[in-house]
Scaffold this motif. Structure first.
Motif, PDB file in Angstrom:
ATOM      1  N   TRP A   7       3.796   0.293   3.441  1.00 37.56           N
ATOM      2  CA  TRP A   7       3.236  -0.833   4.169  1.00 37.56           C
ATOM      3  C   TRP A   7       3.160  -2.083   3.293  1.00 37.56           C
ATOM      4  O   TRP A   7       3.516  -3.182   3.715  1.00 37.56           O
ATOM      5  CB  TRP A   7       1.845  -0.454   4.689  1.00 37.56           C
ATOM      6  N   LYS A   8       2.725  -1.903   2.066  1.00 40.80           N
ATOM      7  CA  LYS A   8       2.565  -3.052   1.165  1.00 40.80           C
ATOM      8  C   LYS A   8       3.909  -3.677   0.778  1.00 40.80           C
ATOM      9  O   LYS A   8       3.953  -4.831   0.364  1.00 40.80           O
ATOM     10  CB  LYS A   8       1.804  -2.640  -0.099  1.00 40.80           C
ATOM     11  N   LEU A  10       6.357  -4.188   2.896  1.00 40.73           N
ATOM     12  CA  LEU A  10       6.896  -4.910   4.048  1.00 40.73           C
ATOM     13  C   LEU A  10       6.482  -6.371   3.995  1.00 40.73           C
ATOM     14  O   LEU A  10       5.414  -6.714   3.489  1.00 40.73           O
ATOM     15  CB  LEU A  10       6.388  -4.284   5.350  1.00 40.73           C
ATOM     16  N   PRO A  12       5.116  -9.936   5.499  1.00 38.63           N
ATOM     17  CA  PRO A  12       4.051 -10.230   6.469  1.00 38.63           C
ATOM     18  C   PRO A  12       4.572 -10.316   7.908  1.00 38.63           C
ATOM     19  O   PRO A  12       3.919  -9.869   8.839  1.00 38.63           O
ATOM     20  CB  PRO A  12       3.493 -11.569   6.001  1.00 38.63           C
ATOM     21  N   THR A  14       7.153  -8.670   9.213  1.00 38.59           N
ATOM     22  CA  THR A  14       7.417  -7.308   9.676  1.00 38.59           C
ATOM     23  C   THR A  14       6.119  -6.593  10.010  1.00 38.59           C
ATOM     24  O   THR A  14       6.032  -5.883  11.010  1.00 38.59           O
ATOM     25  CB  THR A  14       8.207  -6.527   8.608  1.00 38.59           C
ATOM     26  N   ARG A  15       5.113  -6.785   9.201  1.00 34.42           N
ATOM     27  CA  ARG A  15       3.805  -6.177   9.480  1.00 34.42           C
ATOM     28  C   ARG A  15       3.254  -6.661  10.810  1.00 34.42           C
ATOM     29  O   ARG A  15       2.744  -5.882  11.610  1.00 34.42           O
ATOM     30  CB  ARG A  15       2.814  -6.514   8.372  1.00 34.42           C
ATOM     31  N   ARG A  16       3.335  -7.975  11.054  1.00 34.36           N
ATOM     32  CA  ARG A  16       2.842  -8.534  12.316  1.00 34.36           C
ATOM     33  C   ARG A  16       3.605  -7.967  13.508  1.00 34.36           C
ATOM     34  O   ARG A  16       3.011  -7.659  14.544  1.00 34.36           O
ATOM     35  CB  ARG A  16       2.939 -10.054  12.305  1.00 34.36           C
ATOM     36  N   ILE A  18       5.101  -5.047  13.730  1.00 31.14           N
ATOM     37  CA  ILE A  18       4.707  -3.646  13.916  1.00 31.14           C
ATOM     38  C   ILE A  18       3.350  -3.564  14.608  1.00 31.14           C
ATOM     39  O   ILE A  18       3.162  -2.785  15.547  1.00 31.14           O
ATOM     40  CB  ILE A  18       4.702  -2.902  12.566  1.00 31.14           C
ATOM     41  N   VAL A  19       2.412  -4.378  14.165  1.00 32.29           N
ATOM     42  CA  VAL A  19       1.080  -4.377  14.779  1.00 32.29           C
ATOM     43  C   VAL A  19       1.163  -4.850  16.236  1.00 32.29           C
ATOM     44  O   VAL A  19       0.533  -4.266  17.119  1.00 32.29           O
ATOM     45  CB  VAL A  19       0.100  -5.246  13.959  1.00 32.29           C
TER      46      VAL A  19
END
Length: 81
Positions: A7-8, A10, A12, A14-16, A18-19
């Motif tokens: 996760w760390k 990825l 920002p 890509t994280r958004r 996914i969420v």
């Protein structure tokens, strides 16, 4: 074999994404389950138990809840309502 990304690792963005996708799928599943619960069995094509199981169990990226809304529900008789 390449290492799996954590996760760390990825970005920002890509994280958004996914969420956002997870939130959208959760909301679709919740809406489908609430509709299924409130709808009488005669107004559902197929078994309510099978639809509910498929909606909950299948990791579908929203495909099963959308299929329920498009094909699993029978039209509402407006004259009765």
């Amino acid at each position: 074999m390449p290492d799996k990304k954590r996760w760390k690792d990825l970005s920002p963005r890509t994280r958004r994404l996914i969420v956002a996708a997870g939130t959208a799928e959760t909301l679709l599943k919740l809406a489908a389950l609430l509709d299924l619960r409130r709808r009488p069995a005669a107004a559902v094509r197929g078994s309510k138990v099978k639809w509910g199981t498929a909606i909950v169990v299948v990791n579908s990226l929203g495909v099963v809840p959308i299929a329920y809304f498009l094909y699993g529900r029978r039209p509402v008789d407006r004259q009765r309502a």
